[in-house]
Design a protein around this motif. Structure first.
Motif, PDB file in Angstrom:
ATOM      1  N   ASP A  70      25.726  33.939  31.040  1.00 15.01           N
ATOM      2  CA  ASP A  70      24.929  32.977  30.281  1.00 15.01           C
ATOM      3  C   ASP A  70      25.369  32.993  28.817  1.00 15.01           C
ATOM      4  O   ASP A  70      25.715  34.032  28.265  1.00 15.01           O
ATOM      5  CB  ASP A  70      23.436  33.330  30.388  1.00 15.01           C
ATOM      6  CG  ASP A  70      22.564  32.185  29.914  1.00 15.01           C
ATOM      7  OD1 ASP A  70      22.539  31.940  28.689  1.00 15.01           O
ATOM      8  OD2 ASP A  70      21.900  31.553  30.739  1.00 15.01           O
ATOM      9  N   ILE A  71      25.349  31.808  28.190  1.00 14.42           N
ATOM     10  CA  ILE A  71      25.830  31.695  26.814  1.00 14.42           C
ATOM     11  C   ILE A  71      25.075  32.623  25.867  1.00 14.42           C
ATOM     12  O   ILE A  71      25.628  33.137  24.903  1.00 14.42           O
ATOM     13  CB  ILE A  71      25.739  30.227  26.326  1.00 14.42           C
ATOM     14  CG1 ILE A  71      26.448  30.050  24.986  1.00 14.42           C
ATOM     15  CG2 ILE A  71      24.297  29.769  26.249  1.00 14.42           C
ATOM     16  CD1 ILE A  71      27.927  30.256  25.050  1.00 14.42           C
ATOM     17  N   LYS A  72      23.794  32.877  26.144  1.00 13.94           N
ATOM     18  CA  LYS A  72      23.026  33.770  25.274  1.00 13.94           C
ATOM     19  C   LYS A  72      23.555  35.194  25.337  1.00 13.94           C
ATOM     20  O   LYS A  72      23.471  35.951  24.367  1.00 13.94           O
ATOM     21  CB  LYS A  72      21.537  33.744  25.628  1.00 13.94           C
ATOM     22  CG  LYS A  72      21.185  34.292  26.991  1.00 13.94           C
ATOM     23  CD  LYS A  72      19.687  34.177  27.257  1.00 13.94           C
ATOM     24  CE  LYS A  72      19.308  34.729  28.616  1.00 13.94           C
ATOM     25  NZ  LYS A  72      19.594  36.158  28.743  1.00 13.94           N
ATOM     26  N   ASP A  73      24.132  35.584  26.493  1.00 14.88           N
ATOM     27  CA  ASP A  73      24.706  36.919  26.609  1.00 14.88           C
ATOM     28  C   ASP A  73      26.063  36.997  25.929  1.00 14.88           C
ATOM     29  O   ASP A  73      26.432  38.037  25.380  1.00 14.88           O
ATOM     30  CB  ASP A  73      24.837  37.312  28.079  1.00 14.88           C
ATOM     31  CG  ASP A  73      23.491  37.429  28.764  1.00 14.88           C
ATOM     32  OD1 ASP A  73      22.588  38.032  28.166  1.00 14.88           O
ATOM     33  OD2 ASP A  73      23.335  36.896  29.871  1.00 14.88           O
ATOM     34  N   LEU A  74      26.810  35.898  25.950  1.00 16.12           N
ATOM     35  CA  LEU A  74      28.101  35.881  25.270  1.00 16.12           C
ATOM     36  C   LEU A  74      27.939  35.891  23.755  1.00 16.12           C
ATOM     37  O   LEU A  74      28.752  36.462  23.035  1.00 16.12           O
ATOM     38  CB  LEU A  74      28.898  34.643  25.690  1.00 16.12           C
ATOM     39  CG  LEU A  74      29.330  34.571  27.159  1.00 16.12           C
ATOM     40  CD1 LEU A  74      30.026  33.248  27.429  1.00 16.12           C
ATOM     41  CD2 LEU A  74      30.237  35.737  27.518  1.00 16.12           C
ATOM     42  N   LEU A  75      26.874  35.250  23.265  1.00 18.08           N
ATOM     43  CA  LEU A  75      26.650  35.163  21.818  1.00 18.08           C
ATOM     44  C   LEU A  75      25.739  36.257  21.287  1.00 18.08           C
ATOM     45  O   LEU A  75      25.766  36.563  20.100  1.00 18.08           O
ATOM     46  CB  LEU A  75      26.031  33.806  21.464  1.00 18.08           C
ATOM     47  CG  LEU A  75      26.882  32.569  21.724  1.00 18.08           C
ATOM     48  CD1 LEU A  75      26.100  31.319  21.379  1.00 18.08           C
ATOM     49  CD2 LEU A  75      28.160  32.621  20.912  1.00 18.08           C
TER      50      LEU A  75
END
Length: 751
Positions: A70-75
């Motif tokens: 998920d993008i929140k985990d990448l950022l």
């Protein structure tokens, strides 16, 4: 049909995705067949080439799984704070007050304020006369007057338990911190109290505690007489179906959200109707009847129908006095009321309903903290090879021939190419948050990581460990190309806010004078500064400075400075250094200056409202003098006033205009070097106007293109309802202006 989201891992992987090992292996074999089908025909599992292919496919699926987070985990994973470059809705969607309702919300949000009202006012003020004030025949001084715009009167009602002086100071402080550019507060006042007293009889039914019942009745009436504004939580408004952009449209408040319709329906009462008071009482449970009801101000005659209210005060129910003239009866018999206890219960209930500051999760969307997923960790593929290959963690057995050892080293060297590529890809995924970040001005866009220490005996296949380390540093270092890529990433982030630095970027290449700081790096610095300050630059784009704080900077001034690439926009003496900063003077604040003193040439109004005459010369006809100026905007026949000279002071009719000069009917006097002029028309010099003072001697402002860009940016960023004046000053003029400017600031700070 079930619309619930899928929260489990699907059993069947997509067959055309890098997440599928079988898909990758199949595609790899097809590629081999196309390239080497005529010499490589054994594609079975025992073939060493297929073993290498399978190991690489497995590593690629691992990489794909990490990219698929998920993008929140990448950022989110970061050493300093989670999502530090993702602004929350309350941070990025809210604004400083723009409308009258916005101002009202800000005042009501101050602790201790119950309600507030805002209205525009238009007082009259005399226009400054820099020459001798003319006198009428009766000997009275005559001055022109103008009606000011952009001023507000704020009156508010406090909570009964709040201290008057504290609340008044808090309101003034809060309003000064969010004052609109070229706007000001003509009056901020706390309403005095007008006491209200009830007279009559209330028939009650079956109640357990008559004192608590009486307190409830009186509290209901008090809230009707002087209602308070309701604050809502984010969750309540979302439950009503409001969108995020609707909820956060307006100023950021500490006590929750206020609906516009609640404010519009909460106008000040001009009169109190007895029938409405009776209706409020009857709405309380166990009230059976109300008789002979009237209301009064305590000292006046009770009114049975309508009680006019004093609009300079706020009505407040007088509990103790009301209990002397209001009876509670049950079955026709008076009840025994403890007035002191009722008042105590009333105060406790009233104070319990006062607005409290909401926790952050009730007025903003707070993203959950994430854990560091260690996305960059890379496990070498050769460490998973079967032992008979002699690479990775399975060394060759003792007694192996030199040829066998050489073959193993050759395979390790061959695999190192693939290992390094994969390792760098993993590093790139781990640093994705840095590519989408504006916290760092670093120009790196490609990331690599060393295989040293992760592969046994890895140094044996390297010609030089130092060269290998240097190679990795060069691959991930800052270059002209990486700076260009970094600027592209920042352009993407700017575009998310509908912002652009395109024109500035083109001009920067022409005006950048520092060999140590190339224009691309300067552009990265300016974009990062802009994005880091964006919550303030966005919310305060139309704000003036807080003149109760000596070093505060206007939101509008800050935004223009960032748009022009000015890194230091703090208050400082611009005339003493080669600074790219500027001053922004709001004309409405100049009204605070006292009457023009004897040394009017150093008065800020004189320096702002008048313009420089660079030189005088002979006119085109005899008896005319040419006044050389910068920009004038005059028309033939206009009246101008000239001052600051030895021979030309006075009012003249303009003639023989050119782009940078106008002529007056006066004999040319060669000894006169220069002076100042202004329009003689009695126009308003204060309302909705501001002047920008910029240093003309600074190197990059000497570029005609950049100077034009600066003026265009200033006019573009200045709110459309404001008239802006731009003045380019010499260093000597800047020193004179800023002396008057800092004196003006000191006067404002002492108010």
């Amino acid at each position: 049909m079930n619309s619930e989201p899928i929260t489990t891992i699907p059993k069947e992987l997509p067959q055309d995705s890098a997440l599928s090992y079988n898909f990758l292996r199949s595609e790899g074999i097809k590629h081999i067949q196309r390239l080497a089908g005529h010499i490589w025909t054994d594609h079975n599992a025992h073939d060493p080439g297929i073993t290498i292919l399978e190991q690489l496919c497995y590593a690629i699926t691992d990489l794909s799984y990490r990219i698929d987070h998920d993008i929140k985990d990448l950022l989110g994973t970061n050493e300093q704070s989670t999502y530090k470059d993702l602004y929350s809705p309350a941070t990025i969607l809210t604004t400083k007050p723009v409308t009258i309702l916005d101002i009202r919300k800000v005042v009501i949000d101050v602790s201790g304020v119950k309600n507030a009202w805002v209205e525009k006012v238009s007082p009259k003020i005399a226009i400054p006369d820099f020459n001798e004030i003319t006198e009428t025949a009766e000997g009275e001084q005559s001055e022109s007057e103008v009606v000011l715009k952009g001023l507000y009167r704020i009156v508010f009602e406090k909570e009964e338990s709040a201290a008057s002086s504290t609340v008044l100071n808090d309101v003034k402080t809060r309003l000064q911190a969010c004052r609109g550019a070229c706007e000001d507060y003509h009056e901020i006042s706390l309403l005095n109290t007008q006491f209200i007293q009830l007279h009559g009889t209330i028939e009650v039914g079956q109640v357990d505690d008559i004192n608590e019942f009486a307190a409830n009745v009186l509290l209901r009436v008090a809230q009707y007489i002087s209602p308070k504004i309701t604050f809502y939580t984010l969750q309540e408004l979302l439950a009503e179906g409001k969108r995020i952009d609707q909820i956060f449209d307006g100023p950021s408040l500490k006590h929750g959200f206020i609906k516009d319709e609640d404010l519009l329906n909460s106008s000040r009462k001009q009169e109190l109707h007895t029938s409405a008071v009776i209706r409020e009482i009857m709405d309380e449970a166990q009230v059976q009847a109300v008789s002979v009801m009237s209301v009064s101000t305590g000292s006046g005659t009770p009114e049975e129908w309508v009680l006019p209210l004093d609009l300079s005060k706020t009505p407040k129910l007088q509990v103790k006095k009301t209990l002397e003239t209001l009876q509670f009866v049950k079955q026709g018999l008076p009840t025994n009321i403890d007035a002191d206890l009722v008042e105590k219960l009333y105060i406790a209930k009233r104070d319990a309903e006062q607005n409290q500051k909401l926790p952050i999760h009730a007025r903003d969307i707070v993203l959950a903290e994430t854990k560091d997923l260690e996305l960059g960790n890379y496990y070498p593929v050769q460490n998973q090879f079967p032992a008979n290959y002699g690479v990775g963690k399975s060394p060759l057995p003792e007694g192996s021939t030199e040829k066998r050892k050489a073959q193993a080293s050759q395979l390790k060297g061959y695999l190192t190419f693939f290992e390094q590529v994969l390792s760098n890809y993993f590093a790139q995924v781990a640093h994705f948050k840095d590519l989408m970040s504006f916290s760092s001005q670093e120009g790196r866009t490609y990331f690599s990581q060393s295989l040293l220490g992760s592969i046994p005996e890895f140094e044996e296949v390297l010609m030089s460990k130092a060269d290998y380390v240097n190679y990795l540093d060069e691959q991930s270092g800052t270059t002209t190309e990486s700076l260009a890529r970094k600027n592209k990433f920042l352009n993407h982030l700017l575009a998310r806010f509908s912002e652009t630095f395109t024109d500035y970027a083109m001009l920067l290449h022409d005006t950048s004078s520092s060999a140590d700081t190339p224009s691309d790096q300067k552009l990265i610095t300016d974009k990062c500064n802009f994005l880091q300050d964006y919550p303030q630059l966005s919310a305060g784009r139309g704000n003036g400075f807080n003149y109760s704080e000596a070093n505060d900077i206007a939101g509008l001034e800050m935004r223009i400075a960032r748009k022009l690439g000015v890194e230091d926009y703090s208050r400082r003496k611009l005339g003493e250094a080669d600074s790219e900063g500027f001053y922004m003077v709001e004309h409405i604040l100049l009204r605070h200056l006292p009457a023009i003193a004897e040394h009017w040439d150093s008065d800020l109004r004189y320096l702002i409202f008048t313009h420089v005459i660079n030189a005088f010369s002979e006119g085109v006809a005899e008896g005319f003098t040419r006044c050389q100026v910068n920009n004038h905007g005059l028309e033939p026949g206009d009246q101008v006033e000239i001052m600051g000279t030895q021979h030309y002071n006075g009012i003249y009719t303009v003639a023989n205009l050119t782009e940078d000069a106008f002529e007056i009917e006066a004999e040319f006097i060669e000894a006169e070097e220069g002076g100042r002029w202004r329009s003689a028309e009695p126009n308003d010099p204060f309302s909705l106007q501001l002047t920008y003072l910029l240093p003309a001697w600074v190197e990059r402002y000497k570029s005609a293109n950049f100077k034009k860009f600066a003026e265009g940016t200033i006019r573009e960023e200045t709110p459309a309802h404001l008239k802006c004046h731009i003045k380019w000053l010499s260093q000597e003029e800047m020193i004179a202006v800023e002396a008057a400017y800092f004196e003006f600031l000191a006067m404002l700070n002492s108010k």
